[in-house]
Design a protein around this motif. Sequence first.
Motif, short mmCIF file in Angstrom:
data_model
loop_
_atom_site.label_atom_id
_atom_site.label_comp_id
_atom_site.label_asym_id
_atom_site.label_seq_id
_atom_site.Cartn_x
_atom_site.Cartn_y
_atom_site.Cartn_z
N UNK A 43 0.83 -1.22 0.00
CA UNK A 43 0.00 0.00 0.00
C UNK A 43 0.86 1.26 0.00
N UNK A 96 2.33 1.77 -3.39
CA UNK A 96 1.34 2.24 -4.37
C UNK A 96 1.06 3.73 -4.17
N UNK A 97 0.91 4.14 -2.91
CA UNK A 97 0.64 5.56 -2.64
C UNK A 97 1.80 6.43 -3.15
N UNK A 145 3.99 5.68 -5.50
CA UNK A 145 4.01 5.66 -6.98
C UNK A 145 2.93 6.61 -7.51
N UNK A 146 1.74 6.54 -6.91
CA UNK A 146 0.62 7.39 -7.32
C UNK A 146 1.01 8.87 -7.22
N UNK A 147 1.66 9.21 -6.09
CA UNK A 147 2.08 10.59 -5.87
C UNK A 147 3.12 11.02 -6.91
N UNK A 156 3.68 9.77 -9.90
CA UNK A 156 3.07 9.88 -11.23
C UNK A 156 2.24 11.17 -11.33
N UNK A 157 1.46 11.46 -10.30
CA UNK A 157 0.60 12.66 -10.31
C UNK A 157 1.44 13.92 -10.42
N UNK A 158 2.52 13.97 -9.64
CA UNK A 158 3.36 15.17 -9.64
C UNK A 158 4.11 15.33 -10.96
#
Lengths: 88, 273
Positions: A73, A76-77, A79-81, A83-85
């Motif tokens: 988890x 994933x968080x 990676x998500x951050x 990618x978003x940035x």
Amino acid sequence: MNEATSFALRCCIFAGIALVATGLILSGSSYGEGVMWTGLLILILSPFAGVLVTYSHLIAEKDWKWAKVATILVAIILIFLAVSLLRN
Amino acid sequence: MDPMLILALVAIGIGASVLGALFGIGGGIVFVPVLTILFGLSASEAAAVSLVGIIATSTGAASYFIKSGVANVRLGLLLEITTSIGAMIGAVIAVYIADWALLIVFGCVLIYGAVSMILKKERVIEDPKELNDMCFSYTDGKDLRTKRYEVVNVNSGLAVCTGAGVLSSLTGVGGGTIKVPLMNLHMRVPIKVASATSSYMIGITAFSGAIVFFIHGSLLLDYAAAIAVGAFIGSTIGTRLSRMVDAGPMRRYFSILLLAISFVIFLKAGGVL
């Protein structure tokens, strides 16, 4: 684990809301905005702080099955951050 | 900022957050339409402020529910994995799908969940005979009894959470409206545990979105601050209320809430909101 996670969440949210409320009261002054931004940052970080505290407790308790779940988890968080940035 | 405007935002935060904390839905379904229609914020401004409100609601509620042992942190971590993956998928495919079509699908899913919760009895596996990794316990604040339960259908539950993540990312409506019925109806998690666990999960999902808005400086500071203060007060009230409500009526109230939310979603799909 529950006690520690709850304590972390509580500390973050009380600190965040106290600063945000203080910032709202001081909104006419030069300090108000900075206090509010600091409070909001603490508030926004609080759920992730809770996850990190849970994660460290699971490792300390050698609860490897659930520690693995928490590792996935957190990864994933992050990676998500990232990618978003990068996308913005 | 006008003090009356601050008070109005605090009041909205309280109202949305009482519902959000009581039923584990975060409150975004109230924040976004109110901020866009009544306060004239753009969709992305309202979404950013709403995420802060959701975090204040869910963190305030989760700290209480986790301490009292009602929220299932381990189950929350597990289901959050596929919810987050779903949210990532949703963010990628958002440009290819028409909003109205998604909203209609989402509205239909909510109606199905609401009707199922009214018609189907709660089928919790209490006091499981064989203990395994998915057996947990909690203390019901209403009668102070410790109750054991077993979570079943974990793999299919994880798959549905991916769908919940996709839908919430695409439509901007929190996944709690799907996750609570999913946990309760499909995974046999008691309704109070399901809504408390959902509260915990929603904060984690909202964090990823809110921090990006924060870093880019696209948060409306005064609005977010006032909503956060109101949401924190509301979550404190909502968590206390949840102790006084029986599981049976709580499912019925949740069903009514789902029907109301699906109505709002259909209005949004039709371009009325």
